[in-house]
Design an enzyme around this catalytic site. Structure first.
Site, PDB file in Angstrom:
ATOM      1  CG  ASP A 154       8.553  56.085 -47.440  1.00 26.75           C
ATOM      2  OD1 ASP A 154       9.569  56.527 -48.023  1.00 26.75           O
ATOM      3  OD2 ASP A 154       8.222  54.893 -47.503  1.00 26.75           O
TER       4      ASP A 154
HETATM    5  C1  NOJ Z   1      10.602  54.986 -50.286  1.00 24.50           C
HETATM    6  C2  NOJ Z   1      10.700  53.728 -49.488  1.00 24.50           C
HETATM    7  O1  NOJ Z   1       9.409  53.308 -49.112  1.00 24.50           O
HETATM    8  C3  NOJ Z   1      11.552  53.864 -48.245  1.00 24.50           C
HETATM    9  O2  NOJ Z   1      11.708  52.593 -47.678  1.00 24.50           O
HETATM   10  C4  NOJ Z   1      12.857  54.490 -48.563  1.00 24.50           C
HETATM   11  O3  NOJ Z   1      13.650  54.583 -47.399  1.00 24.50           O
HETATM   12  C5  NOJ Z   1      12.619  55.859 -49.181  1.00 24.50           C
HETATM   13  N1  NOJ Z   1      11.851  55.698 -50.403  1.00 24.50           N
HETATM   14  C6  NOJ Z   1      13.927  56.592 -49.478  1.00 24.50           C
HETATM   15  O4  NOJ Z   1      14.571  56.031 -50.527  1.00 24.50           O
END
Ligand code: NOJ
Length: 719
Positions: free
Chosen positions: A261
């Site tokens: 993430d």
């Molecule tokens: C953080 C989020 O937790 C995740 O769900 C997302 O896909 C990513 N950022 C990318 O934007």
């Protein structure tokens, strides 16, 4: 198809590491100038030319330009993979996922996702960071809005439906994109409902409840998996060998791409399990995390780690090969723009119709004393409350959806009732700091003179989503007082609710003749609301998450374990000494998992088992006959629940075993058949073995804690 091995063989280590980097679109200028973050990082144009992935992308045109420029500068001509968060639609927006999951309809979820894939592909997206199928048992958590709620069977079915619909049969198709299941694992179980928070849970609970939906997406062929921000039992998920090595790779055999993430590899240093970014990169790579999303860990350290022999180059090759293979499967080497085609198919009548159906079928009728549906013969309708004429009902994280393209409640009602007079007043705000009641008077006056009143209240859209946890589940601000003030002057009122999470509605329950929950319904929300309120459509949604009476009950979920001191014979509100309840609140939720009303009535006529004994190779067919005994067509979600009566490890008091949504004309009767086999009776026991045990199982149809017909059977041999 490319000869990927030949391509890989002539790449430098730096070029290989570049494929493992995912940077935000801000890094990629479309002209020779680098944009902000790239300069901040000190990336040279040459370094940027090696990067493999781009997060975001404003539109097809920008994506095409970025790709064109990239291919001109990359010696290896490896296309960028554009990845994006397509959460509940791309340009045509359907309800937030928590709402959509209340449709209990994998086929509808698939249709919404196909529409999303088509629009996203046209917008230049190659991979969507979806589905998010983290099990959500705590309504305080802001990201419950992205989830399919508290049940693994439902989340698994809807997650798999999304994966299949995104990816289709052929990933090179300009109407399909790759999917990425997230966030592995147990991201929804953060302590106190706080985002990114510590998760401490037994391996048994993890395997029994939290993991099945990720596995279902993997079985459906998902191409990518994202790690979670949280720690699990003392180690960040991204570097947790139990998750990343043992379960994901060894047990499940997943061999697709894994992405961290955003910044999660860097955050290993903040968690305190890595001394520096080099250490973080080594740990993450060693645990099989292929792509570093938006941190400097891989960019600054991976080449050196390989050169120093800390990471074998063959491991780097394996990781790069997976990413190249996915790019190849998407057909990017032949067509690096994939489906990118300016505004193709956005908001087409067909897509609007899907979004409308989704919003209609996601709505849950929580209470109705007979007020709904309103008569269409009304002369004057008052629509009051902060969401009365608010385009924000499209919901947050709506990708490229535009508020102004969504239909408000007032617009929807006007379109449905062109001859009626529709009057609106906002009345009050929808955040916890909105305490001003000066707008009440105008709304009360309108309500007094109306034939029907729609009270549109709820949470501000930004109360849901990442980092937006709450300590209160009440309607924010003065909205409960507002509801009471309006219903006091006009009893022909219905509350229309807009919420990102289960709310505690005890404050308005008695005062509200009817409550219809729309969640955040997307582009066609106003039209769907109008159809439901005035009886053009019949509500059929069922809650995918329990609605607590009080925030103090959280986490609350229907498939709880029995304590040795359950409350027994007393009504829920009554205190029972030395029992497993509260002094000041019942232990049951206000609204139960699987609950939802209709304008018609359904009679469960019978549940028949073709055998009451099951052996390890056999099956029991359970036939449930349901009749629509009302005077209008409707849909019912037939839910079959199971309980293992005596087992070596405590089992939940009830578990959804299977479900099926059916459509019934007035007076029509249908029989649904469910099948029970031994493997579906297996559970993770206290020693973490996946077994079944002989013995008695009870079954019921109905919804959580509300059996309508019950029966039982015996498993004669376990495994
Ligand atoms: C953080 C989020 O937790 C995740 O769900 C997302 O896909 C990513 N950022 C990318 O934007």
């Amino acid at each position: 198809m490319r000869d990927l091995s030949a391509l890989l063989a002539q790449m430098t280590i730096e070029e290989k590491v570049g494929q493992l980097m995912l940077l935000s679109v801000n890094f990629f200028g479309t002209d020779t100038e680098l944009t902000g973050p790239a300069q901040e990082w000190g990336l040279s144009p040459e370094e940027l030319s090696r990067v493999g992935g781009c997060l975001g992308g404003k539109d097809a045109d920008t994506v095409r330009k970025i790709q064109e420029k990239h291919l001109a500068s990359d010696r290896n001509k490896i296309p960028l993979m554009f990845m994006n968060d397509v959460i509940h639609g791309f340009r045509t927006i359907y309800p937030i996922n928590l709402g959509l999951s209340c449709s209990f309809d994998p086929e509808l979820v698939g249709e919404c996702t196909r529409m999303s894939a088509k629009e996203a592909a046209a917008g230049g997206v190659h991979l969507s960071f979806a589905p998010m199928i983290d099990l959500a048992r705590d309504a305080r958590w802001g990201r419950v809005m992205e989830s399919s709620g508290e049940d693994k069977i439902l989340a698994s079915a809807l997650g798999a439906a999304q994966v299949k619909a995104y990816q289709g049969e052929d990933l090179t198709s300009s109407e399909h994109i790759a999917a990425c299941v997230k966030h592995f694992a147990a991201y929804g179980a953060g302590e106190s409902g706080r985002d990114y928070n510590t998760v401490d849970m037994s391996e048994r609970t993890l395997r029994e409840f939290y993991l099945p939906a990720y596995k279902a997406c993997i079985d459906a062929g998902v191409k990518m998996l994202m790690t979670a921000f949280n720690s699990l039992n003392g180690l960040p998920a991204t570097v947790n060998p139990l998750l990343m090595k043992q379960i994901l790779r060894e047990e499940w055999g997943y061999d697709g791409v894994v992405v961290s993430d955003w910044g999660a590899i860097y955050e290993l240093t903040v968690h305190g399990v890595a001394g520096d970014l080099r250490d973080a990169a080594r740990l993450a790579f060693d645990n099989g995390c292929h792509i570093d999303m938006c941190s400097k860990a891989y960019y600054q350290n991976l080449s050196r780690l390989v050169r120093e022999g800390v990471i074998p180059e063959s491991d780097l090759d394996d990781a790069v090969m997976k990413i190249l293979t996915l790019k190849d499967e998407l057909g990017l080497f032949e067509n690096p723009y994939h489906g990118a085609d300016v505004e193709k198919g956005y908001l087409s009548p067909e897509h609007r119709a899907i979004a409308r159906r989704a919003a209609t079928e996601s709505a849950v009728l929580l209470k109705n004393d007979g007020t709904l549906p309103f008569s269409k013969d009304v002369r004057r309708v008052a629509i009051v409350g902060p969401f009365a004429d608010d385009h924000g009902i499209i919901g947050v994280w709506a990708s490229k959806g535009k508020k102004e393209e969504s239909v408000t409640v007032a617009e929807g009602v006007r379109a449905l009732l062109p001859n009626a007079e529709i009057v609106t007043a906002r009345g009050c705000g929808n955040t916890h700091t909105d305490t001003d009641e000066s707008g009440f008077a105008e709304a009360i006056e309108l309500a007094r003179g109306a034939d029907a009143v729609i009270i549109c209240v709820g949470e501000h859209a930004h109360y849901g989503g990442e980092a937006n946890s709450r300590t209160s589940l009440d309607l924010p601000g003065v909205q409960a007082e507002f509801v009471k003030a309006i219903t006091a002057v006009n009893g022909n009122s219905a509350v229309l609710l807009f919420n990102t999470r289960p709310l505690s509605l005890v404050n308005i329950y008695d005062a509200s003749p009817a409550i219809l929950d729309m969640f955040f319904p997307g582009t066609e929300g106003g039209n769907a609301a109008a159809e439901l309120l005035f009886g053009e459509a019949n509500p059929s949604g069922k809650l995918s998450m329990s609605f607590p009476k009080s925030v103090g009950q959280c986490p609350i979920y229907y498939n709880r374990m029995l304590s040795g001191r359950p409350k027994v014979s007393l009504p829920d509100e009554e205190y029972q000494a030395f029992s497993n309840g509260y002094i000041d609140c019942g232990s049951r939720p206000l609204f139960f998992f699987g609950e939802g009303l209709s304008y018609t009535s359904f009679e469960y006529k019978s549940m028949e088992l073709d055998s009451h004994e099951l052996d390890a190779s056999g099956k029991i067919r359970v036939s449930v006959t349901v009749k629509n005994t009302g005077d209008r067509a409707g849909k019912e979600v037939v839910q079959l629940y199971i309980r293992d009566i005596v087992s070596s490890t405590i089992r939940p008091v009830q578990e959804l075993f299977d479900f099926c949504k059916i459509s019934l004309e007035a007076g029509e009767e249908k029989t649904v058949v469910f099948e029970i086999t031994e493997p579906r009776l297996r559970f993770w026991d206290a020693q973490c073995r996946h077994i079944s045990e002989p013995g008695e199982f009870s079954l019921f149809v109905g919804y959580a804690d509300h059996p309508i017909i019950s029966d039982s059977f015996r498993l004669v041999e376990g495994k």
